[in-house]
Each structure stands twice: as C-alpha cells, then as structure tokens.
Design a protein around this motif. Structure first.
Motif, PDB file in Angstrom:
ATOM      1  N   ARG A   4       0.804  -1.222   0.000  1.00  0.00           N
ATOM      2  CA  ARG A   4       0.000   0.000   0.000  1.00  0.00           C
ATOM      3  C   ARG A   4       0.836   1.271   0.000  1.00  0.00           C
ATOM      4  O   ARG A   4       0.450   2.262  -0.633  1.00  0.00           O
ATOM      5  CB  ARG A   4      -0.967  -0.005   1.186  1.00  0.00           C
ATOM      6  CG  ARG A   4      -1.970  -1.141   1.083  1.00  0.00           C
ATOM      7  CD  ARG A   4      -3.081  -1.077   2.112  1.00  0.00           C
ATOM      8  NE  ARG A   4      -4.062  -2.126   1.804  1.00  0.00           N
ATOM      9  CZ  ARG A   4      -5.058  -2.004   0.949  1.00  0.00           C
ATOM     10  NH1 ARG A   4      -5.222  -0.858   0.307  1.00  0.00           N
ATOM     11  NH2 ARG A   4      -5.881  -2.993   0.695  1.00  0.00           N
ATOM     12  N   ASN A   5       1.943   1.272   0.707  1.00  0.00           N
ATOM     13  CA  ASN A   5       2.762   2.483   0.779  1.00  0.00           C
ATOM     14  C   ASN A   5       3.669   2.577  -0.444  1.00  0.00           C
ATOM     15  O   ASN A   5       4.892   2.395  -0.381  1.00  0.00           O
ATOM     16  CB  ASN A   5       3.581   2.495   2.064  1.00  0.00           C
ATOM     17  CG  ASN A   5       2.717   2.757   3.279  1.00  0.00           C
ATOM     18  OD1 ASN A   5       1.694   3.428   3.193  1.00  0.00           O
ATOM     19  ND2 ASN A   5       3.113   2.221   4.420  1.00  0.00           N
ATOM     20  N   MET A   6       3.036   2.861  -1.571  1.00  0.00           N
ATOM     21  CA  MET A   6       3.746   2.923  -2.841  1.00  0.00           C
ATOM     22  C   MET A   6       2.886   3.718  -3.824  1.00  0.00           C
ATOM     23  O   MET A   6       1.656   3.632  -3.791  1.00  0.00           O
ATOM     24  CB  MET A   6       3.985   1.494  -3.355  1.00  0.00           C
ATOM     25  CG  MET A   6       4.771   1.388  -4.635  1.00  0.00           C
ATOM     26  SD  MET A   6       5.514  -0.265  -4.816  1.00  0.00           S
ATOM     27  CE  MET A   6       4.049  -1.274  -5.031  1.00  0.00           C
ATOM     28  N   SER A  97     -10.013  10.410   1.619  1.00  0.00           N
ATOM     29  CA  SER A  97      -9.349  10.909   0.416  1.00  0.00           C
ATOM     30  C   SER A  97      -7.980  10.246   0.305  1.00  0.00           C
ATOM     31  O   SER A  97      -7.389   9.814   1.297  1.00  0.00           O
ATOM     32  CB  SER A  97      -9.190  12.429   0.466  1.00  0.00           C
ATOM     33  OG  SER A  97      -8.307  12.806   1.511  1.00  0.00           O
ATOM     34  N   TYR A  98      -7.474  10.167  -0.919  1.00  0.00           N
ATOM     35  CA  TYR A  98      -6.190   9.541  -1.201  1.00  0.00           C
ATOM     36  C   TYR A  98      -5.258  10.580  -1.816  1.00  0.00           C
ATOM     37  O   TYR A  98      -5.678  11.355  -2.681  1.00  0.00           O
ATOM     38  CB  TYR A  98      -6.360   8.380  -2.179  1.00  0.00           C
ATOM     39  CG  TYR A  98      -7.290   7.289  -1.715  1.00  0.00           C
ATOM     40  CD1 TYR A  98      -6.808   6.152  -1.064  1.00  0.00           C
ATOM     41  CD2 TYR A  98      -8.659   7.393  -1.931  1.00  0.00           C
ATOM     42  CE1 TYR A  98      -7.669   5.146  -0.640  1.00  0.00           C
ATOM     43  CE2 TYR A  98      -9.525   6.392  -1.514  1.00  0.00           C
ATOM     44  CZ  TYR A  98      -9.028   5.278  -0.878  1.00  0.00           C
ATOM     45  OH  TYR A  98      -9.873   4.287  -0.456  1.00  0.00           O
ATOM     46  N   PRO A  99      -3.997  10.603  -1.407  1.00  0.00           N
ATOM     47  CA  PRO A  99      -3.050  11.512  -2.051  1.00  0.00           C
ATOM     48  C   PRO A  99      -2.932  11.214  -3.542  1.00  0.00           C
ATOM     49  O   PRO A  99      -2.820  10.055  -3.950  1.00  0.00           O
ATOM     50  CB  PRO A  99      -1.733  11.222  -1.323  1.00  0.00           C
ATOM     51  CG  PRO A  99      -2.148  10.657   0.000  1.00  0.00           C
ATOM     52  CD  PRO A  99      -3.383   9.859  -0.284  1.00  0.00           C
ATOM     53  N   VAL A 100      -2.978  12.265  -4.349  1.00  0.00           N
ATOM     54  CA  VAL A 100      -2.808  12.124  -5.797  1.00  0.00           C
ATOM     55  C   VAL A 100      -1.824  13.179  -6.292  1.00  0.00           C
ATOM     56  O   VAL A 100      -1.637  14.225  -5.665  1.00  0.00           O
ATOM     57  CB  VAL A 100      -4.140  12.255  -6.572  1.00  0.00           C
ATOM     58  CG1 VAL A 100      -4.969  10.995  -6.452  1.00  0.00           C
ATOM     59  CG2 VAL A 100      -4.919  13.472  -6.133  1.00  0.00           C
ATOM     60  N   GLY A 112      -1.747   3.993   0.629  1.00  0.00           N
ATOM     61  CA  GLY A 112      -1.336   3.659   1.987  1.00  0.00           C
ATOM     62  C   GLY A 112      -1.513   4.792   2.974  1.00  0.00           C
ATOM     63  O   GLY A 112      -2.450   5.595   2.876  1.00  0.00           O
ATOM     64  N   GLU A 113      -0.591   4.887   3.929  1.00  0.00           N
ATOM     65  CA  GLU A 113      -0.662   5.907   4.961  1.00  0.00           C
ATOM     66  C   GLU A 113      -0.366   7.278   4.348  1.00  0.00           C
ATOM     67  O   GLU A 113       0.725   7.498   3.817  1.00  0.00           O
ATOM     68  CB  GLU A 113       0.349   5.595   6.058  1.00  0.00           C
ATOM     69  CG  GLU A 113       0.132   4.238   6.728  1.00  0.00           C
ATOM     70  CD  GLU A 113       1.318   3.797   7.548  1.00  0.00           C
ATOM     71  OE1 GLU A 113       1.500   4.370   8.646  1.00  0.00           O
ATOM     72  OE2 GLU A 113       2.083   2.922   7.095  1.00  0.00           O
ATOM     73  N   LYS A 116       2.955   9.316   4.588  1.00  0.00           N
ATOM     74  CA  LYS A 116       4.164   8.769   3.972  1.00  0.00           C
ATOM     75  C   LYS A 116       4.218   9.019   2.466  1.00  0.00           C
ATOM     76  O   LYS A 116       5.153   8.585   1.791  1.00  0.00           O
ATOM     77  CB  LYS A 116       4.268   7.269   4.257  1.00  0.00           C
ATOM     78  CG  LYS A 116       4.470   6.948   5.728  1.00  0.00           C
ATOM     79  CD  LYS A 116       4.644   5.460   5.961  1.00  0.00           C
ATOM     80  CE  LYS A 116       4.891   5.170   7.447  1.00  0.00           C
ATOM     81  NZ  LYS A 116       5.067   3.729   7.713  1.00  0.00           N
ATOM     82  N   ALA A 117       3.235   9.717   1.932  1.00  0.00           N
ATOM     83  CA  ALA A 117       3.140   9.939   0.486  1.00  0.00           C
ATOM     84  C   ALA A 117       4.079  11.073   0.060  1.00  0.00           C
ATOM     85  O   ALA A 117       3.703  12.235   0.041  1.00  0.00           O
ATOM     86  CB  ALA A 117       1.701  10.249   0.097  1.00  0.00           C
ATOM     87  N   ASP A 118       5.288  10.725  -0.294  1.00  0.00           N
ATOM     88  CA  ASP A 118       6.314  11.690  -0.700  1.00  0.00           C
ATOM     89  C   ASP A 118       6.348  11.770  -2.223  1.00  0.00           C
ATOM     90  O   ASP A 118       6.810  10.836  -2.900  1.00  0.00           O
ATOM     91  CB  ASP A 118       7.665  11.239  -0.150  1.00  0.00           C
ATOM     92  CG  ASP A 118       8.799  12.201  -0.462  1.00  0.00           C
ATOM     93  OD1 ASP A 118       8.559  13.181  -1.193  1.00  0.00           O
ATOM     94  OD2 ASP A 118       9.921  11.957   0.005  1.00  0.00           O
ATOM     95  N   THR A 119       5.890  12.879  -2.793  1.00  0.00           N
ATOM     96  CA  THR A 119       5.821  13.000  -4.244  1.00  0.00           C
ATOM     97  C   THR A 119       7.205  13.077  -4.901  1.00  0.00           C
ATOM     98  O   THR A 119       7.331  12.832  -6.100  1.00  0.00           O
ATOM     99  CB  THR A 119       5.003  14.237  -4.666  1.00  0.00           C
ATOM    100  OG1 THR A 119       5.599  15.403  -4.095  1.00  0.00           O
ATOM    101  CG2 THR A 119       3.559  14.113  -4.193  1.00  0.00           C
ATOM    102  N   THR A 120       8.240  13.396  -4.126  1.00  0.00           N
ATOM    103  CA  THR A 120       9.585  13.462  -4.706  1.00  0.00           C
ATOM    104  C   THR A 120      10.105  12.075  -5.083  1.00  0.00           C
ATOM    105  O   THR A 120      11.100  11.965  -5.817  1.00  0.00           O
ATOM    106  CB  THR A 120      10.581  14.135  -3.744  1.00  0.00           C
ATOM    107  OG1 THR A 120      10.753  13.317  -2.570  1.00  0.00           O
ATOM    108  CG2 THR A 120      10.096  15.516  -3.339  1.00  0.00           C
TER     109      THR A 120
END
Length: 345
Positions: A4-6, A97-100, A112-113, A116-120
C-alpha cells in the motif's frame, strides 16, 4: 498481496477532464477520481458516508462532487461541504481521500498511509516531455494478478516464444544472450545483450535494417519510486558501438509499464511506448501499431496463466535459471510488505 505504501499509476491526466469523474478500483478499494472546474484533482473513496451510494454515480459541480442519492457534497479533500436540509455537518460525514499527483501525463495515487506519500519519490519519465520523442498511451484491463505482469516484463526470455510473430526473433539468440542482473536493495536492473542478431520484423520496420544488428534490452524496476517498470530496448547495425553507448545509427524504444492492482486477479495495465525513431513516413506509428500487437500477446498469456493458477491455487511455481530478476523483484516486494505489516503491529 498488496503493497500500500507505494505510488501507483491511476490513469492518464487526460482521462479526468474538468467537471468529470472516473470510477476505478485500486488494491480492492473503490475510488472515484474527479477534477473540479478549476482543475483541482481529487481521489475519494467511492462511497457516500450517508447511505453508501457510489459518488461516481453523481456529478461534479464547480468545486465539489455531489452524491446522486441525497445530494451530499464533497470537496477534493473528502470533507463534506453540504448536507441538504441541515446546517450542521458532522465530522463523520467526510469520506476518505487519497493523495494524488500528476506528473509526465500520468495521475499517481497513494493507497497507503497518507503521511508517507512523498511525491519526490515518483519516478521521472522524461520521454513524455521531450519533443524529439514520439509516444502513445494505452490502457488494458488484464484479468491476471499484478505480480504476473511484473514477472513477465522482467523475464525477457519469453520473448522468443510468446512474441515469435512480432519482436521475437531466433529463440537461441534469446537464451544465449549475455544477461546480467543487478540488485542494490531497492532496484532490480536486468540487462540483456544480443549481438549479431537477425532483427525481428518490428525492428526492421522501425530501423530500416538491411542486415544483422546488435540488440539490447534493459529493464529497471524500483517499486519504491512507483510501481512502474521502464524497458529500454533497441538495435544498431552490428559493430557500430551500441554497447558503448553509440546508438545514433539505430533506434531506441522505451516502454513505461504502470502496473496497478485492481483486485487479486485483475490489474490496470497503464503503459506507453516511446521512441526516437524518425517521424518521417510514419515510422513511429508503424512501430506503435506493431508493438501493440506484442503487448496483446502478453495479455493473452497472462490471462491464461491466471486461469490455471485459479484452478490450482495450491501448486507452486518451478524455478529455472532465467528467473533471477523475477526472484529479486518478488523478494523486494515481500520485504516491502513485511515492513508495512511490522509497522502496524
């Protein structure tokens, strides 16, 4: 198994126009992607908090998406903006909501969490932005487990048989290729060199070769930067420096394979083919059409595999010598899943 964390490719930016929405399932969760009239992209659980109506059955109005059942309105963050007939909006009215993120014409989603959603981390695909390259987008709904697609792209020995009528060439050439597999703990890199090869018909059409060629195929897979596999392949006339980096006399194609799980047995296959082949006389279009046939051959093979796996779920795979890159990738994904599980205990 899902990691999930991907970052995953959810679709193309062009798939979600202002005022429109798109329903998809990712990692077995229903999601609605939508774009407000001002261009803000949102990704929400496709379930109204009131009576579980799919929000994708509603419509986008200005900066909100409206549930078609009782009219509740939600913004891109998932917060409920309005409940008809009452002033008070409880916090529980919001939806997940989900990071996009949008990059290189792709929509990326993080299942995922959120913290932890790092766009870089998202892998760059510069061919989509380079005017010297031509590219074409594709989407396939493949009825197979997502890891079978990853295996297929990292196992290029299948090319001789599954793709005998397109890019295959001589089987012995593929199995006698100079193959190296590198693994640095986060990325698997497969490199195959096939010198002095008879070019397949797809390569002849794209490169205009009159004789034998030096071919290469390189696959890079670093799932921590997005579940995407990049394949760099091509050919040059024999002995003209392909393996030393001198490839101006041939052609290069790059395939960008976005592999996004829908369920355990279905996958969103979101891929592009890119080439630096000359545009004169329609060379890229010929190449793209022929390579599409190649990927359709993969699709049929993957779905046949999945049918038999579903029939015999307790039987294991036999390992053979050419599985090196596949095994590395599977171990890497298992480690990522274990890390996720350990962090939640």
């Amino acid at each position: 198994m899902f990691v999930r964390n991907m970052w995953y490719v959810a679709g193309y930016s062009a798939d979600v126009k202002p005022g429109k929405c798109l329903a998809r399932r990712f990692l077995n969760e229903p999601v609605v992607l939508f774009r407000t009239q001002s261009g803000v992209l949102g990704a929400l659980m496709d379930r109204c908090s009131h009576r579980a109506m799919p929000l994708s059955e509603g419509h986008v109005d200005g900066e909100i998406i409206r549930c078609p059942y009782h009219g509740l309105e939600f913004g891109p963050t998932g917060a409920c903006a309005r409940i008809p007939g009452q002033d008070r909006i409880p916090a529980a009215a919001g939806v997940r909501s989900y990071p996009v993120c949008e990059r290189d014409d792709f929509i990326w989603i993080w299942m995922g969490e959120p913290e932890k959603a790092d766009t870089t981390l998202i892998i760059s695909n510069p061919e989509h932005r380079d005017p010297a390259w031509s590219w074409r987008p594709y989407y396939m709904h493949v009825k197979s487990n997502w890891q079978l697609l990853v295996d297929n792209i990292l196992d290029l020995t299948h090319v001789a048989y599954i793709h005998a009528n397109t890019i295959g060439g001589n089987p012995q050439t593929h199995f006698s290729a100079n193959v190296s597999v590198e693994f640095d703990g986060s990325k698997v890199t497969l490199l195959r060199k096939m010198p002095d090869s008879v070019p397949p018909k797809t390569y002849i059409a794209a490169g205009g070769f009159k004789g034998k060629v030096d071919r290469w195929q390189q696959v890079e897979y670093q799932p921590g930067n997005g579940n995407v596999l990049r394949v760099n392949a091509g050919a040059c006339d024999v002995g003209t420096g392909a393996y030393e980096g001198r490839r101006d006399n041939g052609f290069v194609l790059v395939n960008i394979h976005g592999v996004t799980p829908e369920t355990e047995t279905t996958t969103h296959y979101i891929w592009t083919i890119c080439t630096n082949a000359p545009r004169e006389a329609g060379v890229p279009d010929v190449l793209f059409d022929q390579f599409y046939e190649t990927i359709c051959e993969d699709e049929r093979a993957l779905e046949a595999q999945q049918r038999r796996i579903s029939d015999t779920p307790d039987m294991r795979f036999l390992g053979i010598a050419s599985d090196g890159a596949v095994n590395r990738a599977r171990m890497l994904l298992q480690d990522m899943k274990k890390s996720e599980t350990a962090a939640t205990v």
